[in-house]
Structure formats: C-alpha cells, structure tokens
Design a protein around this motif. Sequence first.
Motif, PDB file in Angstrom:
ATOM      1  N   ARG A   1     -12.860  -3.384   0.424  1.00 46.06           N
ATOM      2  CA  ARG A   1     -12.898  -1.958   0.085  1.00 46.06           C
ATOM      3  C   ARG A   1     -11.658  -1.237   0.610  1.00 46.06           C
ATOM      4  NH1 ARG A   1     -18.098  -2.751   2.007  1.00 46.06           N
ATOM      5  NH2 ARG A   1     -17.753  -1.438   3.841  1.00 46.06           N
ATOM      6  N   ARG A   2     -11.212  -1.612   1.816  1.00 51.43           N
ATOM      7  CA  ARG A   2     -10.026  -0.944   2.379  1.00 51.43           C
ATOM      8  C   ARG A   2      -8.803  -1.206   1.513  1.00 51.43           C
ATOM      9  NH1 ARG A   2      -5.590  -1.534   5.186  1.00 51.43           N
ATOM     10  NH2 ARG A   2      -5.701  -3.802   5.161  1.00 51.43           N
TER      11      ARG A   2
ATOM     12  N   VAL B   1     -15.203   3.678  -3.981  1.00 51.06           N
ATOM     13  CA  VAL B   1     -13.969   2.919  -4.215  1.00 51.06           C
ATOM     14  C   VAL B   1     -13.448   3.185  -5.623  1.00 51.06           C
ATOM     15  CG1 VAL B   1     -12.988   0.613  -4.426  1.00 51.06           C
ATOM     16  CG2 VAL B   1     -14.557   1.131  -2.549  1.00 51.06           C
TER      17      VAL B   1
ATOM     18  N   SER C   1       0.813  -1.214   0.000  1.00 52.99           N
ATOM     19  CA  SER C   1       0.000   0.000   0.000  1.00 52.99           C
ATOM     20  C   SER C   1       0.848   1.267   0.000  1.00 52.99           C
ATOM     21  CB  SER C   1      -0.923   0.004   1.231  1.00 52.99           C
ATOM     22  OG  SER C   1      -1.782  -1.111   1.214  1.00 52.99           O
TER      23      SER C   1
ATOM     24  N   THR D   1      -8.692   0.536  -1.827  1.00 52.45           N
ATOM     25  CA  THR D   1      -8.380   1.970  -1.782  1.00 52.45           C
ATOM     26  C   THR D   1      -6.955   2.251  -1.335  1.00 52.45           C
ATOM     27  OG1 THR D   1      -9.267   2.106   0.472  1.00 52.45           O
ATOM     28  CG2 THR D   1     -10.781   2.590  -1.321  1.00 52.45           C
ATOM     29  N   THR D   2      -6.205   1.203  -0.916  1.00 48.40           N
ATOM     30  CA  THR D   2      -4.839   1.450  -0.427  1.00 48.40           C
ATOM     31  C   THR D   2      -3.755   0.797  -1.287  1.00 48.40           C
ATOM     32  OG1 THR D   2      -5.034  -0.434   1.098  1.00 48.40           O
ATOM     33  CG2 THR D   2      -5.577   1.743   1.968  1.00 48.40           C
TER      34      THR D   2
ATOM     35  N   ALA E   1     -15.751  -5.199   3.884  1.00 52.40           N
ATOM     36  CA  ALA E   1     -15.117  -3.945   4.311  1.00 52.40           C
ATOM     37  C   ALA E   1     -13.609  -3.998   4.077  1.00 52.40           C
ATOM     38  CB  ALA E   1     -15.420  -3.679   5.785  1.00 52.40           C
ATOM     39  N   GLU E   2     -13.002  -5.173   4.276  1.00 54.31           N
ATOM     40  CA  GLU E   2     -11.574  -5.321   4.034  1.00 54.31           C
ATOM     41  C   GLU E   2     -11.266  -5.224   2.547  1.00 54.31           C
ATOM     42  OE1 GLU E   2      -7.503  -6.157   5.234  1.00 54.31           O
ATOM     43  OE2 GLU E   2      -9.273  -5.125   5.996  1.00 54.31           O
TER      44      GLU E   2
END
Length: 754
Positions: A444-445, A503, A408, A448-449, A441-442
């Motif tokens: 999406r995280r 996203v 990331s 985005t990283t 949720a992970e």
Amino acid sequence: MTVHQLHYTSCEDGLEGIQGFQISAMTPGAPKPLVDLAVRASAYEVGPDLMARLADADLGTFPVAFGYVPSGAAATLFQSRYIGSDFTGRTGNYFAHALLLDDADAELSGVLPIDMWRSPTWVHTRHNGTALPAVTALAPGGATDPTSIRRFLREPGRYDRLARMISATQRVLGGGRGRLVLVVPDDHSAALWLAALCRSLPRAVGLDVSFVTYTARPADTTVLVSCTTPDVRLPTYGDFTVVDLTDSGLPDSETTRYGAIMARLWESDGVPAAVQLADRAAPPLAGADLEAFAVLLECTTGSLGATPPEPLLLDAARLAVDRLPGALAAGGWRGIGDLLADAGGPTDLAAWSETLRAAGQRREPVAPELLGAYYIAALAAPQRLWLPALAGDELDAVAEHAVLPALSDPRAEAVLDRLGEQRELVHAVVRVLDRRLTDDAELRRLATTLTPRAARLIRQSSSRDPARLTDLVLARHGQADRVAVLAAALGDESVEWWHLGEVLWPEQPSAEEATQAIRKLHLEVLTGTGLLARITERLIRQADRDEVSAKDVRLVDVLLEQPIVGEIEAADAAVLAAVRLIDQFRQSTPKRDAGRSVREGLELLDTLPGAIGDRMLVSIAEFTLRAEPEPHRELLTLALSTGSKRFLNRYRELATDRLAKAAPPKVAGVIVIWSSLANTRVRTQLLNETLPAAIARRRAKHLDAIGAALVPTAKKLAIDAPAAKGWRDWWKSWRSRHERRGLLGLLGLRRKSQ
C-alpha cells in the motif's frame, strides 16, 4: 645507536675557555648545527613569581624546561633546570643537558620525544671533565605513559580543553605559520598536556611538533608549542595562539573535527587504534590532512560529528582510497555514505565519479548506500557519467536503498530516462519488490508513492506485475480502471483488499466511478473498503453546498435502492432522499401524482439539517407555484395541512417574486386558488398581503387582464367568487382597496378602473 650529548651551564672551565655560560662538556664529534640549536633552545630563565626565590636552598620547586626541537630528520632533546648560583655566587644559573639526534625517528625507536620527560638519561649536575660519552640507549620516563595521561584527563573539563589544544595545534600545522602558547599550572601538567597532544597526532606529524614544558619568555621562543605559567606575561603581538589550560581557563576558540574526535577517543581508550590507522597512510599524513582523516575516524568509530561539507567528505574519501587503501572497513564507508546523505547527496559528481571508480578498482568495500546515492545522482545528471558495474546483492542493495526511493519522486524524470537503459537494474528493482511486497502494508505504501511512469517502466521491463503494484499505481492516478483493478484484487488471497479503497481513490470517487463501483462490486466490498461511506459523504457535502449535479442525482437513485440503502445511516439516507426530491421539484412540472412526492418531502423536513430542510421547502413552494391551477390547489392544500409556518413563509416569498412577472391568466389562477382556501387566516394573508405586494408594480392593463381571466379560470375549477356579486365585482372592490395604497396612494392619485 650512538647519540651525542652536551652539558651547558655557567662555569669557568668549559670547552669555550671563558668564564660564564658555555658548553661544559660534550661528546666528541657532535655536529655543530645541532650543538648550536641545542644551546639556543635550552636557554632558561625563571618567571616573575620565582625571581624572589632565586637564592632558595630548595630548588626542586623550580619548573623544568624539557623540550624538543626538530631540524629536518635531526633533532635535539633537552632538559634545563635552575641550579641557583654559579661559581661567582651570582644567582640565575641553570644546567642544560641536551641529546643530539641525527635521525630522530630512528634513534627514538618508536618512543615519542615527550616520553623522555623524567627519563633516567638526564643528569642535573656537571660531569667530570669536558668529554661526554655517547648515549647508546634512550630510556623513556614513565610519567607520560598512556595510563598516566588518561588518569590526568579524567579531571572535569580536561577533555574539552584537550580538544581546544589539539585544534589550535592543528590550525598552526595546517596553516604553516604561527606558534602556540599553553598556559599551565606547572611543568608536570605541561608535560602531561604535551603528552596528550603528541599521542593524539600521527607519528610523522608529532615528530614535527617542537615544544618546551616551561619558558618565561614565550614571545621569544622559537618552538611551535611553548608552555608557561599564569604569572608570565603573554605575547601581545605576533602570530601567537594562547590556550589557557588552567582550571579557570575559558573556551577561546571552536574545536576542529580532529580535535573533537580525538578528545572523544581519549575517553573511550580509542586513541592508539586511531593513531595506528593514521600511521598507515602513505605518504604520511601532514597537519593539513587531519580534518579529512577526522571524518574517516568518525566513520570508523561510529562517533559522527556535525555534517561536514561535501568537499571535506570528498577529501576523506580520496584519503581512504589513495593513501590508506584497505584501511577503511565497510562500516567506515557506510558512515561516509550516511554523512553524504545528511549533506544532501553528491553534487560534485565528476569528483565522486573519479574517487568511487578508483575505490572500485582497488576493491574497497564501498557501502551500497553510497554507491546508490552516487548512482542515482549520476543517472539524473545531464552528462553521461561512469556508473559502477553492480551485480547480485550489490545491485539489489542499490535498487532497494537508492533507486526505489527515487521512483517515488515525480521530479526524477532523468533517472527514469536512463534507468530504462539499465535493464538489469530494473530487474533488481523487481526482485526487491518481490521481497518487500510480501508485507501488505508495504504494498500500500509503494502504491501510494510510486509515480505512474515508474510503474510503466517496471511493467514494460518485467513479464509480470509484482503483487499487482503497477496496476494499483496506474489506477490510483486514473490511468487504469480503478473498479476493475479492485475487482481483480478480490481474487488474490495475499492482498488485503479492504485497505485498497483509499489506495485507489486518493480523492473522493466521482459520480461515474461511484455508480460503476456500486453496480459491479459486492455490497461487502463497498462497505469493507469504506467506498460506500466515502461516496455518501461526498454527496452529503455536495448537498449541503447545494452543488448536486445531474450525475450525482442519478447516483443517489442507485444508492437509495435496496439493499444499498440499508447500509447507509438513516440520517444520511434522509438527506439523499431529500436530494432526489429537491431535484425532482426543481426540474419537473407537477402531474397528477405529484402529491405523493410533496408529502414525502414534507415528512422528511424534521430529519433534515437546517439548510437542506429550507431548500426542501423552497423547492416544494417553487414546484407548487409552477403547477397548473388544479394541481396547484391540491399541492398547496396538502402543504398547508401540515401546519408548517415555515412553508407558508417560503411560499409567500416566492409567490411575491413569481407573480410580479407572471402572465395574467397565471395570476388569475393563483388568485382563484387562494380564494378557495378554507383557512381564513391564510387566505386573508395571501389575498390581502402577498397579492398586493406581488402586483404592486403591474400596469392597469395587466390588472384588467387579470380580472378578465378570473371568471373563466374559476368556472373551470368550479370555484365560486368570494363576493356574492361575482368575480368582476370582487376584483373591482379588491383593486379599490389595494391599488390605491399599493400603486398610486403614494402619489395621492387614483386610477380609474376599467
């Protein structure tokens, strides 16, 4: 075991055959070097507060000087007591009993020297004769056992003072020079403080610490740690460190890590285990090793102190690998990893490479986080460093805790360069992603990283895309079709597609992407992802700044179609409609059906924000002034029929500007139209205020040309002149009234009319 002993006091029948201080009795065969050492070390003198009491009958209140002085492997233990007057009646006599240990460690048999405080081995009076038997057993006293020490230390402030005392001793031991003076209330507390100190040190270190529980001359004693009372004068020069352990004593120095951790361990009864661990070191620990060992204790007990510098962490790791193999459990190695992370990660990579490689060869349970931190740093290093061979859970742990976070970081290009060579590690990353991406949720995280390069590396090294992750990453960064990726995700029941708008579009969608999305995605998707609201929001913001492009206008046309417009707030829909109309008014020339658009624009005025409403008025006014005479009259009449004073004001301002440069026929057409308006007030304002201002700087020949164009224009529009005599006379009259004031009046001149 055979231990020599001796007695020393002032007498007239001792071994030296003198009258005065001498050895009064001794075990035959005692080694002379230890005898001399014992005599010197056991000398006794009372302090200032006791000088007036030398003749007291009760001598039990005088402090006992109990001490220990090593000499190589040998040592002497002694106890000196004040006994009042000697054989001559002179006060100041003392009696010293000393034990001479040829091999201190062996003959103490696990007992610490301080444990001989109050031992039944000690005698306080002379023996009959001058020959003493050898001591065959050393019986420790019970006053300085761990239970007594813990009870003593529970008094307020004593743990802090203990930390200071240990720290001061550690500095002296580590530096190899200097002596320590402890200020204590009495000999009993001195023994307990010394017991706490000696039990806080590894046995090998503790056996090197010489001490005495009382001296009236701390500057003259040669022991490492001497105790004295507050009435005694302290050294004013020399390499001494004074630690005040009385209740009124103030902190005098910072504590070391070792001093701090051992004080905390006394509170939790963890000292025996800590010392037992220290005693496993081979070769034995020395004073200079204690700070590094303190780091290991912190990591083992979970009682972490301040983040240590990297060199100290390295010393601790080397100590664990080289001298305490197998002693540091997995939790301890995890603690080293945590401290290294807090310190910013490894920088001395060559040293860490050597240490961790040795740890691996000795099968130390090095924490995956520590290996991972090194692994990542080594991957990013310009030199090719050793990389640990990991497999299975270890490889997955490094992938999860070290590699994945690095993916990331857009600065981690070197990591990606070398990671491409570590195919098994990339596969481990994919396995970790498979487990973690079951949580939307992970997904999406990470989407985005992760960097695009990391996504491409994962895609190239794996036959599949974990949970569509790489598609999302590449699309987010504009390296894949965002709309297509979103459309594909709609068919995956495991993906919560309604969260993917933000996203895929970290910034507001462009006009082209917005148009594509509206054309290809269902209305439910547009609203569920928030795309429709974001598209509308961007356009409203652009409209407010008057920065709408041609592509934006085409997008507005799409948004105003049914059923899309039905999902847009009425106020926003009105602004979008205004955007389209304003663009039309600005870009086109009025045709026969232009009145419908003008009417629509005028009807929107009351629903529009101030700036956009004013822009609408200006665009309608410009549109009207741009028209040919006939549609100009139609549009102007329509606009004025609304009774909008705001429109009239904008129209007059624009007319003043436009007519100042317009061709004479254009001006003539406007004049004819204005003269035909039914509203007298408006007609008068336009002809007698706006027109003079507009043509005030026109030359006479231009005014003549305007007059010449009036008749044919009026005839074409079938509009009669305002005056009965016709357009020529009206124009002549108008010029006579306005030209003088507007053009030449300021000079007091009057131009002849043509």
